[in-house]
Design a protein around this motif. Structure first.
Motif, PDB file in Angstrom:
ATOM      1  N   ARG A 175       0.828  -1.198   0.000  1.00 48.36           N
ATOM      2  CA  ARG A 175       0.000   0.000   0.000  1.00 48.36           C
ATOM      3  C   ARG A 175       0.873   1.262   0.000  1.00 48.36           C
ATOM      4  N   ALA A 178       1.867   2.581  -3.038  1.00 46.53           N
ATOM      5  CA  ALA A 178       0.747   3.124  -3.808  1.00 46.53           C
ATOM      6  C   ALA A 178       0.209   2.149  -4.841  1.00 46.53           C
ATOM      7  N   CYS A 179       0.155   0.875  -4.460  1.00 48.64           N
ATOM      8  CA  CYS A 179      -0.507  -0.091  -5.335  1.00 48.64           C
ATOM      9  C   CYS A 179      -2.019   0.044  -5.154  1.00 48.64           C
ATOM     10  N   GLY A 180      -2.753  -0.157  -6.227  1.00 47.69           N
ATOM     11  CA  GLY A 180      -4.213  -0.186  -6.110  1.00 47.69           C
ATOM     12  C   GLY A 180      -4.642  -1.446  -5.380  1.00 47.69           C
ATOM     13  N   GLU A 181      -5.880  -1.439  -4.854  1.00 44.17           N
ATOM     14  CA  GLU A 181      -6.318  -2.563  -4.036  1.00 44.17           C
ATOM     15  C   GLU A 181      -6.347  -3.871  -4.824  1.00 44.17           C
TER      16      GLU A 181
ATOM     17  N   LYS B   9      -7.528   7.305  -2.641  1.00 44.89           N
ATOM     18  CA  LYS B   9      -7.032   6.009  -2.157  1.00 44.89           C
ATOM     19  C   LYS B   9      -7.874   5.484  -1.008  1.00 44.89           C
ATOM     20  N   GLN B  12     -11.102   4.127  -2.274  1.00 45.24           N
ATOM     21  CA  GLN B  12     -10.933   2.847  -2.953  1.00 45.24           C
ATOM     22  C   GLN B  12     -10.837   1.713  -1.939  1.00 45.24           C
ATOM     23  N   ARG B  13     -10.124   2.045  -0.848  1.00 44.87           N
ATOM     24  CA  ARG B  13      -9.917   1.016   0.151  1.00 44.87           C
ATOM     25  C   ARG B  13     -11.208   0.673   0.906  1.00 44.87           C
ATOM     26  N   ALA B  16     -13.312  -1.435  -1.798  1.00 46.49           N
ATOM     27  CA  ALA B  16     -12.695  -2.662  -2.311  1.00 46.49           C
ATOM     28  C   ALA B  16     -13.265  -3.955  -1.716  1.00 46.49           C
ATOM     29  N   PHE B  20     -14.849  -7.123  -3.743  1.00 50.56           N
ATOM     30  CA  PHE B  20     -14.262  -8.466  -3.714  1.00 50.56           C
ATOM     31  C   PHE B  20     -15.285  -9.535  -3.354  1.00 50.56           C
TER      32      PHE B  20
END
Lengths: 278, 307
Positions: A175, A178-181, B9, B12-13, B16, B20
């Motif tokens: 994370r 800065a990787c996407g989920e 971010k 997104q978290r 997510a 999933f």
């Protein structure tokens, strides 16, 4: 630990019993392969044949005459491969989410996943047939692999593996970079779940390969039958060609017997994983 | 925190995990929850699918009343319970001591033996039923030939004579699931093994006394789990009797389980309403028996603790 007892006779009897039991259990497989090499009339001799004969090619030719056998075989492979691929992807996604994220309703949703495992299959037989009819999926292979594409057992297995086997720091580190989920899941976590994916893949493939009730209800035309259905369609009350049928059975059993021979340990461990969760 | 990139971010978290798990829940909704709801609704109607949706007629609980008073349904229930007990109980009576023996006595041959007992479980029920149909054959079957060789009555019509057909089918079910139960018990024995070793150092405790007094009580949670699985599985028994005994045969009613009865109601007679009612009655029976089973185990446990 065995020094304390009276040894020998009793123990040898026990060994013999266990071995005899094991032989008794595998003997039907032996006879499947033996009968596959005999004609129908030879099988019906008295006494029945106990050793391999020479009619296997004749039986095989008749099998191809009676059934679109390799097409049925291909259908079984296709459905099993699709089911397995989808389950590997979707269950690892679901298991990953339940293992590493905190989110609202997480507990309730996971309980729902577990509860769905308890539902007896027959309850769904009639209404799911009607859903397939409504969707126009009757006689379509997707009717066999879409409904079970994300099994609850798979999600459970993957969650167990990821939460105990993948360090949280790894995910945090990814994370930071800065990787996407989805990227974290796909290129960091998924490659580390190999053993669990192997077990899940094996279980899913076997279940799909052996599935009888679902194709019985939705598949209509003989060329779309999976193997179990095709073999059953050759059985008739009076003059079943047993030798031919046994050739088909033997070929249908072989892939799983081979897989079992190589992966018995992993398979057994995976199947009982749910049982020893305590 | 306030830079736009950061905020994105965080969002997104948050989303997510839902994305999933979405596939499972979408599929569960479409192919699980919705059909179940529909099935309840269907069970309150009289309907033949050929007549189209508009031909559905509300009949209230009539389907349930019809099923509950139908002698064929009673017969199927009796058959189901018979199979549950006669093919289920021996599985555990054999699997428990066998697993104990394998765990404590077999070393090198262990995997081979467990593998042999387990193979039937991963084999297609159709292939199994087909081979047993030949083995059980009256005039030419291996089983009768074997009986004759042992000078026993060897002209039994295993799948044609009503008094033998049921046990014959029950044996196939027993044969198929024995290995599964052995594996379950073995996995539990691996956990209690240390205790066993300590207990075994006590003198004058024979192998089978250890089993009775030490292993068995420790295995109780697994026994409960395994018996519950067998119960649930056997009460929905379908494939083995369905394939082994052709529906046209005279003995078919004596192996007609409730699941087969339901299947025939829907797909042979086209009576989807009654079939749905039957499936719910069966579901309630399974739930009730599972509950009784858990009470029995609990009672036994409390009893033990108070001793």
């Amino acid at each position: 630990m065995s020094r304390a007892e009276r040894p020998d006779t009793a123990r040898y009897i026990a060994y013999a019993l266990v071995a005899a039991g094991a032989l008794l259990l595998v003997s039907p497989f032996y006879f499947t392969f033996v009968f596959a090499t005999h004609t129908r009339s030879a099988i019906f001799d008295t006494p029945p044949p106990l050793w391999f004969g020479s009619a296997v090619l004749g039986n095989y030719d008749m099998l191809l005459e009676r059934l679109p056998f390799w097409r049925n075989f291909g259908m079984s492979v296709y459905v099993a491969v699709m089911t397995t691929t989808l389950n590997l992807l979707l269950c690892s996604m679901g298991g990953y989410a339940f293992a590493v994220y905190e989110f609202r309703f997480k507990r309730a949703l996971f309980a729902l996943v577990l509860a769905s495992m308890m539902l007896p299959a027959f309850l769904n037989m009639i209404p799911s047939f009607m859903v397939m009819q409504f969707l126009g999926w009757i006689d379509e292979p997707r009717a066999l692999y879409v409904p079970g594409a994300a099994g609850a057992l798979g999600i459970f297995l993957m969650r167990q593996y990821i939460s105990s086997g993948i360090p949280k720091e790894l995910i945090d580190a990814a994370r930071m970079d800065a990787c996407g989920e989805f990227r974290i899941f796909w290129s960091v976590v998924l490659p580390l779940t190999g053993p669990a994916l192997g077990t899940l893949g094996l279980i899913t493939f076997i279940n799909s390969w052996n599935n009888f009730i679902a194709p019985l209800i939705v598949m209509r035309s003989a060329e779309n039958y999976t193997l179990p259905l095709a073999l059953r369609s050759m059985q008739s009350p009076n003059n079943t060609e047993w030798g031919t049928l046994m050739v088909g059975s033997a070929i249908a059993m072989l892939p799983l017997l081979i897989a079992f021979f190589f992966c018995a340990r992993r398979l057994v461990a995976g199947l009982t994983a749910g049982a020893v969760r305590g | 925190m306030n830079t736009p990139a950061r905020r994105r971010k965080w969002k997104q978290r948050d989303i997510a995990p839902y994305l999933f798990i979405a596939p499972f829940f979408v599929l569960f909704l479409v192919f699980g929850v919705f059909p179940l709801g529909f099935s309840v609704w269907l069970s309150l109607h009289q309907w033949e699918p050929a007549a189209g949706m508009s031909a559905m007629r509300w009949v209230g609980l009539d389907n349930y009343m019809f099923a509950l008073t139908d002698p064929w349904f009673h017969r199927s229930l009796w058959n189901t319970l018979w199979f549950a007990v006669v093919s289920g109980l021996p599985q555990h009576l054999v699997a428990l001591p066998l697993a104990y023996f394998i765990q404590s006595r077999l070393k090198r041959s262990r995997n081979l033996v467990v593998g042999a007992y387990f193979i039937p479980y991963i084999t297609s029920s159709v292939a199994i039923a087909l081979i047993f149909a030949t083995l059980y054959s009256k005039d030419y079957g291996v089983i009768n030939a074997l009986l004759q060789a042992l000078h026993l009555p060897g002209d039994i019509d295993w799948l044609g004579d009503a008094s033998y057909t049921k046990p014959a089918v029950a044996f196939v079910v027993f044969w198929r699931y024995l290995g599964w139960n052995i594996v379950l018990y073995l996995s539990a024995l691996q956990i209690v093994d240390n205790d066993l070793y300590e207990a075994a150092t006590l003198d004058d405790v024979s192998f089978w006394q250890q089993f009775w007094h030490i292993t068995l009580p420790l295995l109780r949670p697994m026994i409960f789990f395994a018996v519950t699985l067998t119960l649930i599985g056997n009460l929905q028994l379908f494939e083995e009797p369905f394939i082994l005994v052709d529906a046209e045969k005279g003995v078919a009613p004596s192996v007609m389980t409730s699941a087969i009865f339901m299947y025939r109601l829907a797909f042979s007679d086209g009576d989807f309403g009654t079939a749905s009612a039957v499936s719910w009655i069966l579901f309630l029976i399974i739930a009730a028996l599972t509950w009784v089973n858990s009470r029995l185990f609990k009672r036994a446990e409390d009893h033990d603790v108070s001793r």
